[in-house]
Design a protein around this motif. Structure first.
Motif, PDB file in Angstrom:
ATOM      1  N   VAL A  31       0.834  -1.199   0.000  1.00 19.10           N
ATOM      2  CA  VAL A  31       0.000   0.000   0.000  1.00 19.10           C
ATOM      3  C   VAL A  31       0.870   1.251   0.000  1.00 19.10           C
ATOM      4  O   VAL A  31       0.584   2.223  -0.713  1.00 19.10           O
ATOM      5  CB  VAL A  31      -0.965  -0.016   1.199  1.00 19.10           C
ATOM      6  N   CYS A  32       1.937   1.252   0.778  1.00 19.11           N
ATOM      7  CA  CYS A  32       2.849   2.399   0.769  1.00 19.11           C
ATOM      8  C   CYS A  32       3.423   2.637  -0.629  1.00 19.11           C
ATOM      9  O   CYS A  32       3.468   3.776  -1.116  1.00 19.11           O
ATOM     10  CB  CYS A  32       3.995   2.185   1.756  1.00 19.11           C
ATOM     11  N   VAL A  33       3.860   1.570  -1.286  1.00 20.45           N
ATOM     12  CA  VAL A  33       4.494   1.698  -2.604  1.00 20.45           C
ATOM     13  C   VAL A  33       3.510   2.221  -3.638  1.00 20.45           C
ATOM     14  O   VAL A  33       3.808   3.167  -4.386  1.00 20.45           O
ATOM     15  CB  VAL A  33       5.096   0.347  -3.045  1.00 20.45           C
ATOM     16  N   PHE A  34       2.328   1.632  -3.702  1.00 20.69           N
ATOM     17  CA  PHE A  34       1.371   2.012  -4.738  1.00 20.69           C
ATOM     18  C   PHE A  34       0.639   3.315  -4.409  1.00 20.69           C
ATOM     19  O   PHE A  34       0.492   4.191  -5.267  1.00 20.69           O
ATOM     20  CB  PHE A  34       0.356   0.887  -4.967  1.00 20.69           C
ATOM     21  N   CYS A  88       4.728   0.422 -12.677  1.00 20.53           N
ATOM     22  CA  CYS A  88       4.495  -0.438 -11.511  1.00 20.53           C
ATOM     23  C   CYS A  88       3.447  -1.510 -11.784  1.00 20.53           C
ATOM     24  O   CYS A  88       3.630  -2.688 -11.444  1.00 20.53           O
ATOM     25  CB  CYS A  88       4.061   0.409 -10.315  1.00 20.53           C
ATOM     26  N   GLY A  89       2.317  -1.108 -12.383  1.00 20.28           N
ATOM     27  CA  GLY A  89       1.249  -2.079 -12.629  1.00 20.28           C
ATOM     28  C   GLY A  89       1.687  -3.183 -13.565  1.00 20.28           C
ATOM     29  O   GLY A  89       1.457  -4.371 -13.309  1.00 20.28           O
ATOM     30  N   ALA A 126       7.878  -3.154  -7.391  1.00 20.24           N
ATOM     31  CA  ALA A 126       6.582  -3.709  -7.783  1.00 20.24           C
ATOM     32  C   ALA A 126       6.739  -5.082  -8.423  1.00 20.24           C
ATOM     33  O   ALA A 126       5.933  -5.999  -8.173  1.00 20.24           O
ATOM     34  CB  ALA A 126       5.871  -2.747  -8.743  1.00 20.24           C
ATOM     35  N   PHE A 127       7.770  -5.269  -9.253  1.00 21.81           N
ATOM     36  CA  PHE A 127       7.995  -6.580  -9.878  1.00 21.81           C
ATOM     37  C   PHE A 127       8.302  -7.630  -8.819  1.00 21.81           C
ATOM     38  O   PHE A 127       7.694  -8.706  -8.797  1.00 21.81           O
ATOM     39  CB  PHE A 127       9.149  -6.494 -10.880  1.00 21.81           C
TER      40      PHE A 127
END
Length: 434
Positions: free
Chosen positions: A252-255, A281-282, A335-336
């Protein structure tokens, strides 16, 4: 049961992973949008995540009991109805122009999502051979990654592109500026109306479907009925709950803060940052899920999880200490590598849980409350330091905890399995026809 029925059931469950992934990945769009509309601090804007993930803590246990009483299929329908109700409540929330009402609508959406995840994650684990459970759940979660790619790109163009620039707003009289910001807040009405109606259609389809249901998971003979306490006593479940708490907080922090992070660390616009969030990221998150599913054919899940935890920890340091676009690419790399973490932790936690599977699943979904508690810490660190990059100390800590869990899972896998771990024989690991 025929393989075709298994595949159809899996495909329908995969649509749920996509839908809750889509709405979750609208949150990073809502955060900068509502921050601007209501003149919020980073910490105040993080309450979007708190409203969502507190609902997971509240609903996980009721959802587990609901599965036991009415089954997986009807629990999924109930979750979809709550999901749709919360989405439609965005319309009156926008009409009131009150931040608290947006948080309330998000909370109701998340109650539906918590119910869906409590049912769909263990269903995907049980829908086939146990030795392929982690791969199967990672494949289902890959559709969640697909949503993580599309939602920011679509959401940015429906929500973020409306209204005057910051310079134009500052030049307006106070009354005119308030009217303009109120109009911007209302731009969420149409996207969430369409989302709510779509979810109602999906709920109607699920209501008519005949899905296979997992075999009953009752204990043998006079054994006590499974409880939350008995599930918590299982070491793999207990460790997985701790790891999942920190993983969800990290994700959650990253996105959620990516748009704010990229615009400050690399000096790009919010819409450009949203494109990096989606296409960067997605897409990395989705590719990581598919790649992780393939890698697990050759590397045991716990070992791959440990390698990925080390990679994300290193990249978090780059995100904290780097400058310019390399920091954005470091976050895309995170993200990966974090893509396999949720499903792998989940499947390792409830693997061989037998009669404790439903309650173990509820505990693991409750641990998603990490997404409510850790982002405000990220926001507070960012506000205190005046540098949002310092907030990445929070994901760094989280990924180190996940590395601890992965090492423990490797050690557990090396131990001989006691004969009492399967109180029902194979019935907990396959699906029977309704």
């Amino acid at each position: 049961m025929s393989k075709s029925r298994h595949r159809f059931a899996f495909a329908m469950i995969a649509t749920l992973f996509f839908m809750w992934g889509f709405v979750h990945n609208l949150d990073p769009i809502l955060i900068p949008h509502l921050k601007r509309s209501f003149s919020l601090s980073v910490l105040q804007s993080s309450l979007v995540d708190s409203a969502v993930f507190i609902a997971y803590f509240v609903m996980a246990l009721p959802a587990g009991f609901l599965i036991r009483r009415i089954g997986y299929k009807h629990t999924i329908v109930a979750g979809l109805l709550m999901f749709a109700t919360g989405a439609l409540l965005f319309i009156p929330a926008a009409n009131t122009q009150q931040y608290i009402f947006f948080l309330g609508a998000l909370f109701i959406i998340a109650c539906g999502l918590a119910t869906l995840e409590t049912a769909a994650n263990p269903y995907a684990v049980l829908l086939g051979a146990p030795e392929r459970a982690a791969r199967r759940l990672n494949l289902a979660q890959a559709f969640n990654g697909m949503a993580a790619t599309l939602a920011p790109i679509i959401g940015a163009r429906l929500i973020l592109v409306h209204g005057a620039s910051d310079a134009e707003l500052q030049a307006m009289p106070a009354a005119a500026r308030q009217v303009a910001l109120a109009a911007e807040a209302s731009s969420v009405k149409t996207p969430y109306l369409v989302l709510g109606l779509t979810i109602l259609v999906i709920a109607a389809i699920f209501r008519k479907l005949e899905l296979p249901t997992p075999a009953a998971q009752e204990p043998d003979g006079g054994a006590a009925r499974p409880t939350i306490a008995s599930a918590w006593r299982r070491g793999p479940i207990r460790r997985a709950v701790i790891a999942q708490f920190f993983y969800v907080g990290a994700q959650v922090c990253v996105f959620s803060f990516f748009i704010l992070y990229a615009s400050r660390a690399a000096g790009i616009s919010h819409v450009a940052a949203a494109d990096y969030l989606g296409w960067g990221c997605g897409a990395a998150f989705m590719a990581g899920r598919f790649a992780g599913t393939w890698f697990m054919r050759f590397i045991e899940p716990a070992r791959l999880l440990l390698l990925y935890a080390l990679a994300t920890s290193t990249l978090s340091l780059v995100a904290m200490l780097g400058h310019g676009m390399p920091t954005v690419f470091a976050v895309i790399g995170i993200a990966f590598f974090m893509s396999i973490m949720f499903p792998t932790i989940f499947s390792l936690g409830i693997q061989d849980a037998g009669a404790d599977t439903e309650m173990g699943s509820s505990l693991l979904v409750m641990s998603i409350v990490g997404g409510a508690l850790l982002p405000p810490l990220f926001g507070a660190l960012s506000d205190w330091s005046g540098n949002i990059q310092i907030g990445y100390a929070v994901p760094l800590l989280c990924f180190l905890v996940i590395g601890w869990f992965a090492r423990g899972a490797l050690r557990h896998a090396a131990l001989p399995v006691p004969s009492t771990i399967h109180p029902q024989g194979s019935t907990a690991q396959h699906v029977c026809a309704e």
